[in-house]
Scaffold this motif. Structure first.
Motif, PDB file in Angstrom:
ATOM      1  N   ASP A 103       0.831  -1.200   0.000  1.00  0.00           N
ATOM      2  CA  ASP A 103       0.000   0.000   0.000  1.00  0.00           C
ATOM      3  C   ASP A 103       0.870   1.256   0.000  1.00  0.00           C
ATOM      4  O   ASP A 103       1.876   1.336   0.720  1.00  0.00           O
ATOM      5  CB  ASP A 103      -0.902   0.015   1.239  1.00  0.00           C
ATOM      6  CG  ASP A 103      -1.845  -1.180   1.272  1.00  0.00           C
ATOM      7  OD1 ASP A 103      -2.276  -1.607   0.184  1.00  0.00           O
ATOM      8  OD2 ASP A 103      -2.142  -1.675   2.380  1.00  0.00           O
ATOM      9  N   HIS A 104       0.448   2.249  -0.784  1.00  0.00           N
ATOM     10  CA  HIS A 104       1.099   3.566  -0.806  1.00  0.00           C
ATOM     11  C   HIS A 104       2.604   3.482  -1.090  1.00  0.00           C
ATOM     12  O   HIS A 104       3.385   4.270  -0.581  1.00  0.00           O
ATOM     13  CB  HIS A 104       0.882   4.296   0.520  1.00  0.00           C
ATOM     14  CG  HIS A 104      -0.561   4.429   0.905  1.00  0.00           C
ATOM     15  ND1 HIS A 104      -1.447   5.195   0.181  1.00  0.00           N
ATOM     16  CD2 HIS A 104      -1.261   3.878   1.936  1.00  0.00           C
ATOM     17  CE1 HIS A 104      -2.647   5.124   0.762  1.00  0.00           C
ATOM     18  NE2 HIS A 104      -2.563   4.329   1.810  1.00  0.00           N
ATOM     19  N   PHE A 105       3.000   2.519  -1.918  1.00  0.00           N
ATOM     20  CA  PHE A 105       4.434   2.366  -2.192  1.00  0.00           C
ATOM     21  C   PHE A 105       4.979   3.541  -3.007  1.00  0.00           C
ATOM     22  O   PHE A 105       6.137   3.939  -2.834  1.00  0.00           O
ATOM     23  CB  PHE A 105       4.679   1.051  -2.937  1.00  0.00           C
ATOM     24  CG  PHE A 105       6.131   0.780  -3.220  1.00  0.00           C
ATOM     25  CD1 PHE A 105       6.990   0.385  -2.207  1.00  0.00           C
ATOM     26  CD2 PHE A 105       6.648   0.934  -4.500  1.00  0.00           C
ATOM     27  CE1 PHE A 105       8.326   0.141  -2.454  1.00  0.00           C
ATOM     28  CE2 PHE A 105       7.986   0.690  -4.757  1.00  0.00           C
ATOM     29  CZ  PHE A 105       8.825   0.291  -3.730  1.00  0.00           C
ATOM     30  N   LYS A 106       4.180   4.106  -3.874  1.00  0.00           N
ATOM     31  CA  LYS A 106       4.634   5.221  -4.704  1.00  0.00           C
ATOM     32  C   LYS A 106       5.070   6.405  -3.845  1.00  0.00           C
ATOM     33  O   LYS A 106       5.971   7.160  -4.225  1.00  0.00           O
ATOM     34  CB  LYS A 106       3.516   5.640  -5.660  1.00  0.00           C
ATOM     35  CG  LYS A 106       3.923   6.670  -6.713  1.00  0.00           C
ATOM     36  CD  LYS A 106       2.785   6.912  -7.691  1.00  0.00           C
ATOM     37  CE  LYS A 106       3.218   7.864  -8.796  1.00  0.00           C
ATOM     38  NZ  LYS A 106       3.523   9.211  -8.270  1.00  0.00           N
ATOM     39  N   HIS A 107       4.459   6.526  -2.677  1.00  0.00           N
ATOM     40  CA  HIS A 107       4.823   7.615  -1.766  1.00  0.00           C
ATOM     41  C   HIS A 107       6.290   7.511  -1.342  1.00  0.00           C
ATOM     42  O   HIS A 107       6.981   8.523  -1.204  1.00  0.00           O
ATOM     43  CB  HIS A 107       3.914   7.572  -0.541  1.00  0.00           C
ATOM     44  CG  HIS A 107       4.290   8.533   0.535  1.00  0.00           C
ATOM     45  ND1 HIS A 107       4.064   9.889   0.447  1.00  0.00           N
ATOM     46  CD2 HIS A 107       4.910   8.338   1.743  1.00  0.00           C
ATOM     47  CE1 HIS A 107       4.507  10.481   1.537  1.00  0.00           C
ATOM     48  NE2 HIS A 107       5.028   9.565   2.342  1.00  0.00           N
ATOM     49  N   ILE A 108       6.763   6.288  -1.139  1.00  0.00           N
ATOM     50  CA  ILE A 108       8.162   6.081  -0.737  1.00  0.00           C
ATOM     51  C   ILE A 108       9.100   6.520  -1.852  1.00  0.00           C
ATOM     52  O   ILE A 108      10.051   7.271  -1.632  1.00  0.00           O
ATOM     53  CB  ILE A 108       8.407   4.602  -0.380  1.00  0.00           C
ATOM     54  CG1 ILE A 108       7.509   4.175   0.783  1.00  0.00           C
ATOM     55  CG2 ILE A 108       9.882   4.366  -0.047  1.00  0.00           C
ATOM     56  CD1 ILE A 108       7.790   4.889   2.069  1.00  0.00           C
ATOM     57  N   ASN A 109       8.855   6.049  -3.060  1.00  0.00           N
ATOM     58  CA  ASN A 109       9.725   6.389  -4.187  1.00  0.00           C
ATOM     59  C   ASN A 109       9.710   7.891  -4.476  1.00  0.00           C
ATOM     60  O   ASN A 109      10.756   8.495  -4.736  1.00  0.00           O
ATOM     61  CB  ASN A 109       9.299   5.621  -5.432  1.00  0.00           C
ATOM     62  CG  ASN A 109       9.739   4.167  -5.404  1.00  0.00           C
ATOM     63  OD1 ASN A 109      10.679   3.807  -4.712  1.00  0.00           O
ATOM     64  ND2 ASN A 109       9.046   3.322  -6.153  1.00  0.00           N
ATOM     65  N   ASP A 110       8.534   8.482  -4.443  1.00  0.00           N
ATOM     66  CA  ASP A 110       8.425   9.905  -4.783  1.00  0.00           C
ATOM     67  C   ASP A 110       9.085  10.799  -3.746  1.00  0.00           C
ATOM     68  O   ASP A 110       9.674  11.824  -4.081  1.00  0.00           O
ATOM     69  CB  ASP A 110       6.949  10.298  -4.931  1.00  0.00           C
ATOM     70  CG  ASP A 110       6.301   9.674  -6.159  1.00  0.00           C
ATOM     71  OD1 ASP A 110       7.055   9.163  -7.020  1.00  0.00           O
ATOM     72  OD2 ASP A 110       5.072   9.683  -6.255  1.00  0.00           O
ATOM     73  N   THR A 111       8.993  10.411  -2.489  1.00  0.00           N
ATOM     74  CA  THR A 111       9.477  11.280  -1.418  1.00  0.00           C
ATOM     75  C   THR A 111      10.925  10.999  -1.025  1.00  0.00           C
ATOM     76  O   THR A 111      11.701  11.930  -0.791  1.00  0.00           O
ATOM     77  CB  THR A 111       8.581  11.124  -0.167  1.00  0.00           C
ATOM     78  OG1 THR A 111       7.216  11.342  -0.544  1.00  0.00           O
ATOM     79  CG2 THR A 111       8.977  12.135   0.906  1.00  0.00           C
ATOM     80  N   TYR A 112      11.294   9.735  -0.983  1.00  0.00           N
ATOM     81  CA  TYR A 112      12.597   9.371  -0.442  1.00  0.00           C
ATOM     82  C   TYR A 112      13.540   8.743  -1.460  1.00  0.00           C
ATOM     83  O   TYR A 112      14.695   8.481  -1.156  1.00  0.00           O
ATOM     84  CB  TYR A 112      12.419   8.438   0.754  1.00  0.00           C
ATOM     85  CG  TYR A 112      11.630   9.091   1.842  1.00  0.00           C
ATOM     86  CD1 TYR A 112      12.243   9.945   2.748  1.00  0.00           C
ATOM     87  CD2 TYR A 112      10.259   8.887   1.941  1.00  0.00           C
ATOM     88  CE1 TYR A 112      11.506  10.578   3.742  1.00  0.00           C
ATOM     89  CE2 TYR A 112       9.515   9.504   2.926  1.00  0.00           C
ATOM     90  CZ  TYR A 112      10.143  10.358   3.821  1.00  0.00           C
ATOM     91  OH  TYR A 112       9.412  10.987   4.792  1.00  0.00           O
ATOM     92  N   GLY A 113      13.052   8.493  -2.657  1.00  0.00           N
ATOM     93  CA  GLY A 113      13.921   7.969  -3.700  1.00  0.00           C
ATOM     94  C   GLY A 113      13.775   6.480  -3.915  1.00  0.00           C
ATOM     95  O   GLY A 113      13.279   5.753  -3.055  1.00  0.00           O
ATOM     96  N   HIS A 114      14.240   6.041  -5.074  1.00  0.00           N
ATOM     97  CA  HIS A 114      14.072   4.641  -5.454  1.00  0.00           C
ATOM     98  C   HIS A 114      14.967   3.706  -4.654  1.00  0.00           C
ATOM     99  O   HIS A 114      14.633   2.526  -4.489  1.00  0.00           O
ATOM    100  CB  HIS A 114      14.334   4.475  -6.953  1.00  0.00           C
ATOM    101  CG  HIS A 114      13.249   5.047  -7.806  1.00  0.00           C
ATOM    102  ND1 HIS A 114      12.094   4.364  -8.102  1.00  0.00           N
ATOM    103  CD2 HIS A 114      13.125   6.258  -8.395  1.00  0.00           C
ATOM    104  CE1 HIS A 114      11.311   5.113  -8.865  1.00  0.00           C
ATOM    105  NE2 HIS A 114      11.911   6.267  -9.056  1.00  0.00           N
ATOM    106  N   LEU A 115      16.099   4.207  -4.148  1.00  0.00           N
ATOM    107  CA  LEU A 115      16.958   3.335  -3.345  1.00  0.00           C
ATOM    108  C   LEU A 115      16.261   2.965  -2.036  1.00  0.00           C
ATOM    109  O   LEU A 115      16.353   1.829  -1.571  1.00  0.00           O
ATOM    110  CB  LEU A 115      18.296   4.017  -3.064  1.00  0.00           C
ATOM    111  CG  LEU A 115      19.197   4.222  -4.290  1.00  0.00           C
ATOM    112  CD1 LEU A 115      20.492   4.915  -3.884  1.00  0.00           C
ATOM    113  CD2 LEU A 115      19.496   2.893  -4.970  1.00  0.00           C
TER     114      LEU A 115
END
Length: 432
Positions: free
Chosen positions: A276-288
């Protein structure tokens, strides 16, 4: 010297590497001064050096590809030559042989694979030379000659090599170091032991029939080629971020399982896991940071399933698991364990700016289906599990939902059962 890549490495790694190098040089000088070299020993050194160069040339392309594809400890066949040298020649010749081998490897096999990192070659050569000294010491302590001495020398070599290699890999990246990365897996250690066994056999051949020693090159060629093929197979079947099966390999395995279930009139459960809400992690903190989350979730899914279950990544933030000989009810229980474990994860990572954060309270929506209850082929079963994921998302996320059984056409087998589907929460990120 100020521009050397060596100085960009972590200070503890540099300190240990320079200390090891100093120890190797000091021991070599002392041995040169104190231990005489006989003509037969020089002949043995020349034979081993010639064999090592010939074998390196024969397997040059294989070794080059293996190094480029290596992950964690990279195991060479150097010990095949250094173990006999440790048993049959004085320490200074062991060191000289290590220098010859690694210089040849650097210029003929590894040149261009990691440009600007000559210090790695020096560090690796130092480790192998000290391992050879360890074999010499173990042989001296064992005393006598024969099989027991060879076994003791091989054990001494293995221990020193494992300690120095593991310590070096840990100090190079302590924050991301794992036991498997530093010490290698079971296959890596078995390979090293097998190479030492060949080295022990070569020792016996050299002492009895030295003209036959060249026969060792062909088995080593086959061994290195087999290791390369195994690595290529792993890359072709494994998702490199999570080390789970990739989508193609999982699909092939699922087809075989459904064929088996049809023949035996069996059943299996299938899970579709969507973060859930995984895109939030990539958008805010980066793909790493997102990659670290995927790795942590993959580890949970692997731990909560059995060794013979098929666990894979379908891409993005979706994971799948096929549970042979499992009812729908048992599959739902497994899914609930996975959901609970994911919600308890605390994942240390870094933002794009290098700031340390801990990602916690991750949630997942999981759909569960079963064969033959929810479909007669893998496509129908997974479509049912995927539809259940959408139900879980629409009902608020962070829950397990079982697909409606086609046989009854009725109510979902499990939609937010008791204790499942706690109040969903957005991921919480706490600075470390």
């Amino acid at each position: 010297m100020r521009g050397w890549t060596l100085w960009t490495r972590p200070r503890p790694w540099v300190a240990v590497t320079l200390t090891s190098l100093t120890a190797a040089v000091t021991l070599t000088v002392l041995s040169t001064v104190l231990v005489p070299v006989t003509l037969p020993e020089l002949g043995t050194f020349g034979l081993l050096a010639g064999l090592a160069v010939a074998q390196t040339e024969v397997t040059r392309q294989i070794e080059r590809q293996r190094r480029m594809l290596s992950h964690g400890p990279h195991i060479t066949v150097t010990s095949v030559w250094l173990l006999p040298a440790a048993l049959l020649t004085p320490p200074q010749l062991v060191a000289a042989l290590g220098v010859v081998i690694y210089l040849y490897l650097a210029f003929r096999s590894w040149n261009g694979t990691r440009p600007g990192e000559g210090h790695r070659v020096v560090a690796n050569a130092t480790t192998m030379i000290l391992s050879g000294f360890g074999a010499t010491l173990a042989a001296e302590l064992a005393g006598g000659q024969g099989v027991s001495t060879i076994v003791a020398a091989a054990f001494g070599y293995f221990v020193v090599n494992t300690v120095l290699t593991g310590l070096g890999l840990y100090l190079a990246a302590p924050k991301t170091a794992t036991p498997a990365h530093c010490l290698g897996g079971i296959d890596d250690n078995v390979l090293e032991a097998a190479i030492l066994c060949v080295g022990g056999l070569l020792t016996m051949v050299i002492t009895q029939q030295p003209l036959l020693s060249g026969l060792v090159i062909l088995p080593l060629y086959v061994l290195q080629r087999s290791v390369l093929i195994k690595r290529l197979e792993e890359l072709a079947t494994t998702d490199q971020k999570t080390q789970l099966l990739n989508a193609t390999t999982w699909q092939d395995g699922a087809q075989r399982e459904i064929s088996r279930a049809q023949r035996e009139q069996g059943s299996f459960g299938a899970l579709m896991i969507d973060l859930d809400h995984f895109k939030h992690i990539n958008d805010t903190y980066g793909h790493l940071a997102g990659d670290d989350v995927l790795k942590a979730v993959a580890a949970v899914v692997k731990q909560e399933t059995r060794a013979h279950d098929l666990v894979g990544r379908f891409g993005g933030e979706e994971f799948v698991a096929l549970l042979p000989a499992t009812s729908k009810e048992d599959a739902i229980l497994t899914a609930e364990r996975i959901r609970q474990r994911i919600s308890e994860l605390v994942i240390p990572t870094h933002t794009n700016e290098g700031e340390a954060v801990a990602i916690e309270r991750r949630t997942a929506s999981i759909g569960v289906a079963a064969f033959p209850l929810d479909g007669g082929n893998i496509e129908e079963v997974m479509a049912a599990a995927d539809a259940a994921v959408y139900v879980a998302k629409n009902e608020g996320r962070n829950r397990v939902v079982g697909s409606p059984a086609k046989a009854t056409g009725g109510v979902p087998a499990a939609s937010r059962p008791a204790g499942i589907g706690a109040t969903p929460a957005l991921p919480e990120l706490v600075g470390v």
